[in-house]
Write a protein that holds these residues in place. Structure first.
Motif, short mmCIF file in Angstrom:
data_model
loop_
_atom_site.label_atom_id
_atom_site.label_comp_id
_atom_site.label_asym_id
_atom_site.label_seq_id
_atom_site.Cartn_x
_atom_site.Cartn_y
_atom_site.Cartn_z
N ILE A 1 0.84 -1.21 0.00
CA ILE A 1 0.00 0.00 0.00
C ILE A 1 0.87 1.26 0.00
O ILE A 1 0.61 2.20 -0.75
CB ILE A 1 -0.95 -0.02 1.22
CG1 ILE A 1 -1.97 -1.16 1.06
CG2 ILE A 1 -1.66 1.32 1.38
CD1 ILE A 1 -2.70 -1.53 2.32
N ASN A 2 1.92 1.27 0.81
CA ASN A 2 2.81 2.43 0.86
C ASN A 2 3.55 2.64 -0.46
O ASN A 2 3.76 3.78 -0.88
CB ASN A 2 3.82 2.26 2.00
CG ASN A 2 3.16 2.40 3.38
OD1 ASN A 2 2.10 2.99 3.50
ND2 ASN A 2 3.80 1.83 4.39
N LYS A 3 3.94 1.54 -1.11
CA LYS A 3 4.62 1.66 -2.40
C LYS A 3 3.69 2.27 -3.45
O LYS A 3 4.11 3.12 -4.25
CB LYS A 3 5.11 0.28 -2.87
CG LYS A 3 6.34 -0.22 -2.16
CD LYS A 3 6.78 -1.58 -2.70
CE LYS A 3 8.03 -2.07 -1.97
NZ LYS A 3 8.46 -3.42 -2.47
N ILE A 4 2.45 1.82 -3.45
CA ILE A 4 1.49 2.37 -4.41
C ILE A 4 1.28 3.86 -4.14
O ILE A 4 1.32 4.69 -5.05
CB ILE A 4 0.13 1.62 -4.33
CG1 ILE A 4 0.30 0.16 -4.77
CG2 ILE A 4 -0.92 2.31 -5.21
CD1 ILE A 4 -0.93 -0.70 -4.54
N LYS A 5 1.09 4.19 -2.87
CA LYS A 5 0.80 5.58 -2.51
C LYS A 5 1.99 6.51 -2.79
O LYS A 5 1.80 7.71 -3.03
CB LYS A 5 0.41 5.67 -1.04
CG LYS A 5 -0.99 5.15 -0.75
CD LYS A 5 -1.37 5.40 0.69
CE LYS A 5 -2.83 5.13 0.94
NZ LYS A 5 -3.24 5.47 2.31
N SER A 6 3.19 5.96 -2.78
CA SER A 6 4.37 6.80 -3.03
C SER A 6 4.48 7.18 -4.51
O SER A 6 5.21 8.10 -4.86
CB SER A 6 5.64 6.07 -2.60
OG SER A 6 5.92 4.98 -3.46
N LEU B 1 -7.45 0.33 8.53
CA LEU B 1 -6.30 0.82 9.28
C LEU B 1 -5.00 0.70 8.49
O LEU B 1 -4.01 1.38 8.79
CB LEU B 1 -6.16 0.05 10.61
CG LEU B 1 -7.17 0.40 11.70
CD1 LEU B 1 -7.02 -0.54 12.88
CD2 LEU B 1 -7.00 1.86 12.15
N SER B 2 -5.01 -0.17 7.47
CA SER B 2 -3.80 -0.35 6.67
C SER B 2 -3.61 0.77 5.65
O SER B 2 -2.56 0.85 5.01
CB SER B 2 -3.84 -1.71 5.95
OG SER B 2 -4.86 -1.71 4.96
N GLY B 3 -4.62 1.61 5.48
CA GLY B 3 -4.47 2.76 4.60
C GLY B 3 -5.08 2.63 3.23
O GLY B 3 -4.82 3.46 2.36
N VAL B 4 -5.90 1.60 3.00
CA VAL B 4 -6.57 1.48 1.71
C VAL B 4 -7.69 2.51 1.62
O VAL B 4 -8.07 3.16 2.59
CB VAL B 4 -7.12 0.06 1.48
CG1 VAL B 4 -6.00 -0.97 1.50
CG2 VAL B 4 -8.20 -0.29 2.51
#
Length: 269
Positions: free
Chosen positions: A197-202, A225-228
Motif C-alpha cells: 500500500i505504501n509503495k502504491i501511494k508513493s 487501518l492499513s491505509g486502503v
C-alpha cells in the motif's frame, strides 16, 4: 467524466472510504437482481461492480459460482445484460459502474464490439478476471479508445516489477487482494500489506480497494487501518441472496441492513 476520481475526492473530504459491492447480474433473475443493485446503491454503495454470468468463473469460489449458475439458468443474452446496464446508468448518473467479466465472453462478442457496448451502456470500468496485466495489451488499448478504465488485480505477494506495471496501467482504482486463491468467505484470512500500500501511494494517488473474503465489520476496520481507500465485497451479499431465495422481501431487507452497516464502518484513517 471520471466518476471514480470524483467520488473518491468527495469521500476523502468526508473521511469516508469507498464501499463497492459486487453482484452477478441476473441472480436470481433480472427483476430481483435490479432490485438488489438499487437497494445497495440507495443504502451506501459508492460504486457497484457487476458480474456478467459465465459458466466457468475460475477466480470465484463456490458462492459466486452458484450465483453464476442461477443467472445462466435464466438464459439471458449479453444484449439483455447491456440493456439493463444502460438503464442502471440512466438512473444513477454519477455512480461509478464497473463490469467484471471473463475473457471468453469478450472474445465471443469481439473485443471492439464489447468495448463499444460498454461505452454505449455508460460503464466506467472493466475487470477481465482471467487476463493478467502481461496479456492485457489488446484489451487495454481498445478500452482506452472507448474511454473505459481497465481495472487490474494486485496479488498480496506481488513483486516490484509487476507492481510498477499495475500502478502504471491501472485506471479507476487498484484491486488489492486480501489473499491469494479464489473469492469467498470460507477462508477468513485477511492480509493487509502496508508495504504494498505504501509503495502504491508513493507513486500514485489512485484509490486502493481491497477485496476477497471480506464479510464482517472487524475485518473492515482492520483493513481500513492499513491505509486502503475502501473495500469490495461480493460473497457475503450473494450468501444472503442464496439464503433467502424463497423470501424476496427478507432478502432485500437483509441486503439493505448489510449495506448500511458496512458503509458506516468504512472510514479513512
Amino acid at each position: 467524466m471520471n466518476r471514480y476520481k470524483n467520488t473518491f475526492k468527495c469521500l476523502s473530504l468526508l473521511k469516508k472510504g469507498f464501499f463497492i459491492p459486487f453482484v452477478v447480474l441476473g441472480d436470481p433473475n433480472l427483476i430481483v437482481s435490479i432490485k438488489i443493485i438499487e437497494t445497495l446503491v440507495n443504502n451506501g454503495a459508492d460504486a457497484i461492480e457487476i458480474g456478467i454470468p459465465f459458466s466457468d468463473p475460475l477466480a470465484d469460489g463456490p458462492t459466486i459460482q452458484k450465483a453464476n449458475q442461477r443467472a445462466l439458468s435464466n438464459k439471458y443474452t449479453i444484449s439483455e445484460y447491456f440493456s439493463i446496464l444502460k438503464k442502471i446508468r440512466k438512473k444513477y448518473i454519477n455512480l461509478p459502474i464497473g463490469l467484471l467479466i471473463y475473457a471468453n465472453l469478450v472474445y465471443n462478442q469481439g473485443i471492439e464490439k464489447f468495448y463499444l457496448q460498454c461505452f454505449n451502456s455508460g460503464l466506467d470500468s472493466v475487470l477481465i478476471a482471467d487476463v493478467p496485466i502481461e496479456e492485457s495489451n489488446v484489451f487495454y488499448k481498445t478500452a482506452n479508445r472507448y474511454q473505459i478504465k481497465s481495472i487490474f488485480i494486485c496479488p498480496p505477494d506481488v513483486n516490484d516489477d509487476l507492481l510498477l506495471k499495475i500502478i502504471k496501467y491501472s485506471k479507476g482504482y487498484i484491486y488489492l487482494l486480501s489473499r491469494s486463491g479464489i473469492t469467498g468467505i470460507e477462508n477468513s484470512n485477511i492480509l493487509s500489506s502496508k508495504n504494498i500500500i505504501n509503495k502504491i501511494k508513493s507513486q500514485s494517488s489512485i484509490p486502493i480497494i481491497q477485496g476477497f473474503g471480506i464479510s464482517n465489520i472487524a475485518q473492515i476496520q482492520e483493513i481500513m487501518l492499513s491505509g486502503v481507500s475502501g473495500i469490495i465485497c461480493g460473497s457475503v451479499i450473494i450468501n444472503l441472496i442464496e439464503k433467502y431465495l424463497d423470501n424476496e422481501i427478507k432478502m432485500i431487507q437483509k441486503i439493505k441492513e448489510l449495506s448500511i452497516l458496512f458503509k458506516n464502518t468504512i472510514k479513512l484513517i
